[in-house]
Design a protein around this motif. Structure first.
Motif, mmCIF file in Angstrom:
data_model
loop_
_atom_site.group_PDB
_atom_site.id
_atom_site.type_symbol
_atom_site.label_atom_id
_atom_site.label_comp_id
_atom_site.label_asym_id
_atom_site.label_seq_id
_atom_site.Cartn_x
_atom_site.Cartn_y
_atom_site.Cartn_z
ATOM 1 N N GLU A 1 1.991 -59.304 77.184
ATOM 2 C CA GLU A 1 1.167 -58.151 76.813
ATOM 3 C C GLU A 1 -0.316 -58.498 76.873
ATOM 4 O OE1 GLU A 1 3.994 -55.614 73.725
ATOM 5 O OE2 GLU A 1 2.636 -57.146 72.937
ATOM 6 N N GLY A 2 -0.642 -59.697 76.392
ATOM 7 C CA GLY A 2 -2.035 -60.138 76.405
ATOM 8 C C GLY A 2 -2.585 -60.254 77.809
ATOM 9 N N GLU A 3 -1.767 -60.733 78.732
ATOM 10 C CA GLU A 3 -2.203 -60.857 80.121
ATOM 11 C C GLU A 3 -2.463 -59.478 80.732
ATOM 12 O OE1 GLU A 3 -3.114 -63.460 81.583
ATOM 13 O OE2 GLU A 3 -2.359 -64.971 80.206
ATOM 14 N N MET B 1 -3.240 -56.781 78.980
ATOM 15 C CA MET B 1 -4.436 -56.280 78.308
ATOM 16 C C MET B 1 -5.699 -56.850 78.945
ATOM 17 S SD MET B 1 -3.047 -56.663 74.388
ATOM 18 C CE MET B 1 -4.673 -56.629 73.634
ATOM 19 N N GLN B 2 -5.671 -58.144 79.278
ATOM 20 C CA GLN B 2 -6.840 -58.761 79.908
ATOM 21 C C GLN B 2 -7.069 -58.189 81.296
ATOM 22 O OE1 GLN B 2 -8.243 -63.016 79.532
ATOM 23 N NE2 GLN B 2 -7.308 -63.124 81.545
ATOM 24 N N LYS C 1 -8.295 -59.089 70.251
ATOM 25 C CA LYS C 1 -6.881 -58.721 70.366
ATOM 26 C C LYS C 1 -6.272 -59.330 71.626
ATOM 27 C CE LYS C 1 -7.125 -54.336 67.828
ATOM 28 N NZ LYS C 1 -7.026 -52.855 67.940
ATOM 29 N N VAL C 2 -7.049 -59.343 72.700
ATOM 30 C CA VAL C 2 -6.562 -59.926 73.956
ATOM 31 C C VAL C 2 -6.263 -61.410 73.787
ATOM 32 C CG1 VAL C 2 -7.186 -60.543 76.327
ATOM 33 C CG2 VAL C 2 -7.702 -58.250 75.459
ATOM 34 N N ASN D 1 -5.901 -63.084 71.045
ATOM 35 C CA ASN D 1 -4.882 -63.314 70.027
ATOM 36 C C ASN D 1 -3.498 -63.292 70.670
ATOM 37 O OD1 ASN D 1 -4.217 -63.515 67.038
ATOM 38 N ND2 ASN D 1 -3.045 -61.715 67.591
ATOM 39 N N ALA D 2 -3.321 -62.372 71.619
ATOM 40 C CA ALA D 2 -2.036 -62.278 72.318
ATOM 41 C C ALA D 2 -1.921 -63.325 73.416
ATOM 42 C CB ALA D 2 -1.873 -60.875 72.907
ATOM 43 N N LYS D 3 -2.963 -63.451 74.235
ATOM 44 C CA LYS D 3 -2.901 -64.285 75.429
ATOM 45 C C LYS D 3 -2.842 -65.773 75.124
ATOM 46 C CE LYS D 3 -6.420 -65.159 78.660
ATOM 47 N NZ LYS D 3 -6.252 -66.549 78.865
#
Length: 338
Positions: free
Chosen positions: A158-160, A162-163, A179-180, A182-184
């Motif tokens: 999800e982070g990837e 989002m980025q 947030k990015v 934090n996930a990535k």
């Protein structure tokens, strides 16, 4: 060096990862052997691509966090070896996929796998390593550990995405970027640290302490990487300096510089990152603007804040060599920018 258990701060002595390496050495020897075994395949290209990145000189911080956090709570079994190896495979798979998405040419001073074997091979070998990682997680026979790592795998993906969605969009806010990352990035640090107390049979208090430690350490680590891309060197960064700029990535130093800049500067950032006018002269100008607006300095301040949060997360734990090593690695991660 971490001076006390309250604040991460600069000192005259360079913080070191050596205490963490020393306390996990015997276990890491086992992890390294398992890495070689699990990266093997009758399909010749799979071990070739895997070993190209696995042997490229990374410090393997994430699996060491798993090993140290398990030993921190007196774990005596062997499950932490498989979980640490799974963590490293998840990280390696992410790097293989990232290099394809980012069109990266260099990783840790070497040509990326995609440059040698192509994008398709890099993606598929990354998928193979993820499959091997989940196989090892299942073998440990801990549903809680499996749940934490499986959840991290989904969050990282999800982070990837989002980025990717935020790339070249200068309207990205600080909160959105946090947030990015934090996930990535932080999600795997968090999971790597939390599975230690899980397999050691600890309760929620210990799990939450290591989870928060890993999350905060991961945020600090990524923010330092953001700063290094504009103010560091390829050896510390593990890729070409300026890659984020050339790829149009919106990172914390860019966000701060854009917000603080005048209309002429905003136009420059749009031309550089949104329109791709990002040659070496543009990079030099970007670095000048970051210096003018203290963007790198404030990015490091943010990293240090999260480092302090990581330190606080361990406050309630009894003193031990494992705890001391986990504390010192916080400052090690931040001091890479010096």
């Amino acid at each position: 060096m971490v001076a006390d258990n309250k604040t991460v701060k600069k000192t005259d002595n360079q913080a070191s990862i050596k205490p963490l390496i020393d306390i996990t050495k015997s276990d890491m020897d086992k992890v390294n052997k398992l890495i070689i075994a699990m990266a093997g395949s009758d399909v010749e290209m799979i071990p070739e691509v895997s070993n190209h990145l696995i042997s490229s000189g990374g410090k393997r911080l994430r699996p060491m966090l798993t090993l140290a956090s398990a030993r921190l709570f007196g774990y005596q079994g062997s499950g932490h070896i498989k979980l640490a190896t799974a963590v490293e495979f998840m990280h390696t798979a992410t790097l293989l996929h990232d290099d394809v998405v980012d069109d990266s040419d260099l990783r840790r001073g070497k040509s990326t796998a995609r440059m040698i074997w192509g994008n398709e091979a890099s993606v598929l070998v990354g998928d193979f390593l993820l499959g091997q990682a989940f196989k090892m997680m299942v073998e440990v026979n801990s549903m809680d550990a499996l749940s934490v790592l499986a959840n991290a795998a989904a969050i990282i993906a999800e982070g990837e995405v989002m980025q990717l969605a935020a790339a070249k969009h200068l309207t990205t806010t600080e909160d959105e970027y946090l947030k990015v990352i934090n996930a990535k990035t932080a999600a795997l640090f968090s999971a790597a640290a939390e599975v230690g107390p899980i397999i050691a049979g600890c309760g929620q208090q210990e799990r939450q302490a290591l989870k928060h430690y890993g999350t905060s350490l991961g945020l600090a680590f990524q923010l330092v990487d953001d700063a290094l891309d504009y103010g560091g060197n390829s050896e510390n960064l593990g890729k070409n300096t300026g890659d984020d700029f050339r790829e149009g990535k919106i990172t914390m130093p860019v966000i701060l510089s854009y917000i603080r800049g005048d209309e002429t500067e905003k136009k420059f950032w749009k031309q550089s990152l949104e329109e791709g006018k990002n040659d070496d002269d543009a990079l030099a100008h970007a670095q000048k603007l970051m210096q003018q607006h203290h963007s790198l300095e404030d990015t490091i301040k943010a990293a240090r804040h999260h480092g302090n949060e990581a330190l606080k997360a361990l406050d309630g734990l009894a003193p031990s060599k494992e705890k001391a090593a986990l504390c010192e690695v916080i400052e090690f991660c931040i001091s890479r920018v010096n």
